[in-house]
Design a protein around this motif. Structure first.
Motif, PDB file in Angstrom:
ATOM      1  N   SER A  35       0.822  -1.208   0.000  1.00  0.00           N
ATOM      2  CA  SER A  35       0.000   0.000   0.000  1.00  0.00           C
ATOM      3  C   SER A  35       0.858   1.260   0.000  1.00  0.00           C
ATOM      4  CB  SER A  35      -0.935   0.010   1.216  1.00  0.00           C
ATOM      5  OG  SER A  35      -0.195   0.071   2.427  1.00  0.00           O
ATOM      6  N   SER A  36       2.115   1.125   0.430  1.00  0.00           N
ATOM      7  CA  SER A  36       3.004   2.282   0.480  1.00  0.00           C
ATOM      8  C   SER A  36       4.337   2.039  -0.228  1.00  0.00           C
ATOM      9  CB  SER A  36       3.292   2.646   1.939  1.00  0.00           C
ATOM     10  OG  SER A  36       3.949   1.580   2.609  1.00  0.00           O
ATOM     11  N   ALA A  37       4.543   0.818  -0.742  1.00  0.00           N
ATOM     12  CA  ALA A  37       5.814   0.418  -1.364  1.00  0.00           C
ATOM     13  C   ALA A  37       6.961   0.536  -0.378  1.00  0.00           C
ATOM     14  CB  ALA A  37       6.100   1.245  -2.619  1.00  0.00           C
ATOM     15  N   ALA A  38       6.672   0.364   0.913  1.00  0.00           N
ATOM     16  CA  ALA A  38       7.699   0.477   1.937  1.00  0.00           C
ATOM     17  C   ALA A  38       8.133  -0.901   2.416  1.00  0.00           C
ATOM     18  CB  ALA A  38       7.183   1.293   3.121  1.00  0.00           C
ATOM     19  N   GLN A  39       9.447  -1.116   2.455  1.00  0.00           N
ATOM     20  CA  GLN A  39       9.963  -2.350   3.032  1.00  0.00           C
ATOM     21  C   GLN A  39       9.898  -2.226   4.548  1.00  0.00           C
ATOM     22  OE1 GLN A  39      13.995  -3.366   1.957  1.00  0.00           O
ATOM     23  NE2 GLN A  39      14.196  -4.695   3.734  1.00  0.00           N
ATOM     24  N   TYR A  40       9.389  -3.247   5.214  1.00  0.00           N
ATOM     25  CA  TYR A  40       9.311  -3.145   6.654  1.00  0.00           C
ATOM     26  C   TYR A  40      10.033  -4.267   7.382  1.00  0.00           C
ATOM     27  CZ  TYR A  40       5.476  -6.573   6.734  1.00  0.00           C
ATOM     28  OH  TYR A  40       4.706  -7.699   6.602  1.00  0.00           O
ATOM     29  N   LYS A  41      10.550  -5.248   6.666  1.00  0.00           N
ATOM     30  CA  LYS A  41      11.290  -6.300   7.363  1.00  0.00           C
ATOM     31  C   LYS A  41      12.125  -7.096   6.361  1.00  0.00           C
ATOM     32  CE  LYS A  41       9.389  -8.069  10.858  1.00  0.00           C
ATOM     33  NZ  LYS A  41       8.449  -8.774  11.763  1.00  0.00           N
ATOM     34  N   THR A  42      13.370  -7.397   6.774  1.00  0.00           N
ATOM     35  CA  THR A  42      14.214  -8.327   6.035  1.00  0.00           C
ATOM     36  C   THR A  42      14.337  -9.586   6.859  1.00  0.00           C
ATOM     37  OG1 THR A  42      15.484  -6.561   4.969  1.00  0.00           O
ATOM     38  CG2 THR A  42      16.470  -8.756   5.018  1.00  0.00           C
ATOM     39  N   LEU A  43      13.915 -10.701   6.295  1.00  0.00           N
ATOM     40  CA  LEU A  43      13.974 -11.962   7.024  1.00  0.00           C
ATOM     41  C   LEU A  43      15.376 -12.549   6.948  1.00  0.00           C
ATOM     42  CD1 LEU A  43      10.578 -13.536   5.946  1.00  0.00           C
ATOM     43  CD2 LEU A  43      11.066 -12.014   7.878  1.00  0.00           C
ATOM     44  N   ALA A  44      15.655 -13.504   7.821  1.00  0.00           N
ATOM     45  CA  ALA A  44      16.989 -14.090   7.900  1.00  0.00           C
ATOM     46  C   ALA A  44      17.440 -14.601   6.537  1.00  0.00           C
ATOM     47  CB  ALA A  44      16.993 -15.218   8.921  1.00  0.00           C
ATOM     48  N   THR A  45      18.675 -14.293   6.191  1.00  0.00           N
ATOM     49  CA  THR A  45      19.237 -14.809   4.947  1.00  0.00           C
ATOM     50  C   THR A  45      19.632 -16.269   5.148  1.00  0.00           C
ATOM     51  OG1 THR A  45      21.442 -14.068   5.582  1.00  0.00           O
ATOM     52  CG2 THR A  45      20.092 -12.544   4.293  1.00  0.00           C
TER      53      THR A  45
END
Length: 220
Positions: free
Chosen positions: A159-169
């Motif tokens: 809805s905002s094109a905002a990244q909010y979390k990067t999960l474990a690589t």
């Protein structure tokens, strides 16, 4: 003709064709009777291969070529809105849980469209490296998981094109050569995401809430 894809709903079965002189796609009932067909003149792009997909609610059929998408009423075969055109093959695609949005990855760019209007629903999501898999959350239509060749899975609020979390690589080398194909999947009952690549014998499960890996990678 060569079949390129197939999709089904509760009552109908759709197939797409490659380089067929007569049809882009055909839709059948479960007894094998033709319900309707999409001829070359029906859509702006008669180029092959043609792939077909059905929205999660079963109401719309989407035909895909390298020129873009076309949305159809799955019950009547009538077009919905205008063609969604795009300059380049959208390799990976996913529908939102409410069947309102269609996300597609083109190289290192993720685009999200409103399937009824054909308009972009949000700003393009840009990645530093190629995208290899994407999937909407099974219940939240605004959450999109995107896997890249940098071996991360990122969650986005579309809805905002905002990244909010990067999960474990997960382990392994970066680069497109390690990702001939990839997979990302949500658990339907728990806040978990599984991810893997074709050339690495490990499936990594990550907790969406904490962003931390759950247990050891599953080897195969």
């Amino acid at each position: 003709a060569v079949l390129t894809s197939a999709a089904w709903s509760e009552s109908l079965f759709a197939v797409g064709y490659f380089n067929d002189p007569d049809y882009l796609a055909q839709v059948y009932d479960w007894r094998g009777n033709t319900v309707y067909s999409f001829r070359e003149s029906t859509w702006v792009g008669a180029s092959a291969p043609v792939q077909v997909e059905i929205t999660p609610d079963g109401k719309h059929l989407v035909t895909v070529t390298h020129e873009g998408f076309r949305v159809w009423d799955h019950a009547t075969g009538e077009p919905v809105g205008v063609p969604i055109t795009h300059d380049g093959w959208v390799t990976y695609r996913a529908f939102s849980a409410d069947s309102r949005l269609l996300a597609g990855a083109f190289g290192s760019t993720v685009l999200v469209w409103d399937i009824e209007t054909g308009d972009l629903a949000t700003e393009p999501i840009q990645y530093p490296q190629r995208v290899k898999a994407l999937l909407f959350h099974p219940t939240d239509p605004d959450v999109l998981a995107v896997q890249s060749v940098d071996r991360t899975v990122r969650l986005w609020d579309v809805s905002s094109a905002a990244q909010y979390k990067t999960l474990a690589t997960y382990p392994g080398g970066t680069g497109a050569g390690n990702f001939t194909s990839a997979m990302v999947a949500f658990s339907p009952t728990a806040p978990l995401v599984a991810a893997s690549s074709q050339r690495d014998p490990a499936v990594v499960i990550t907790n969406v809430t904490t962003g931390l890996r759950e247990g050891e990678p599953l080897m195969h």
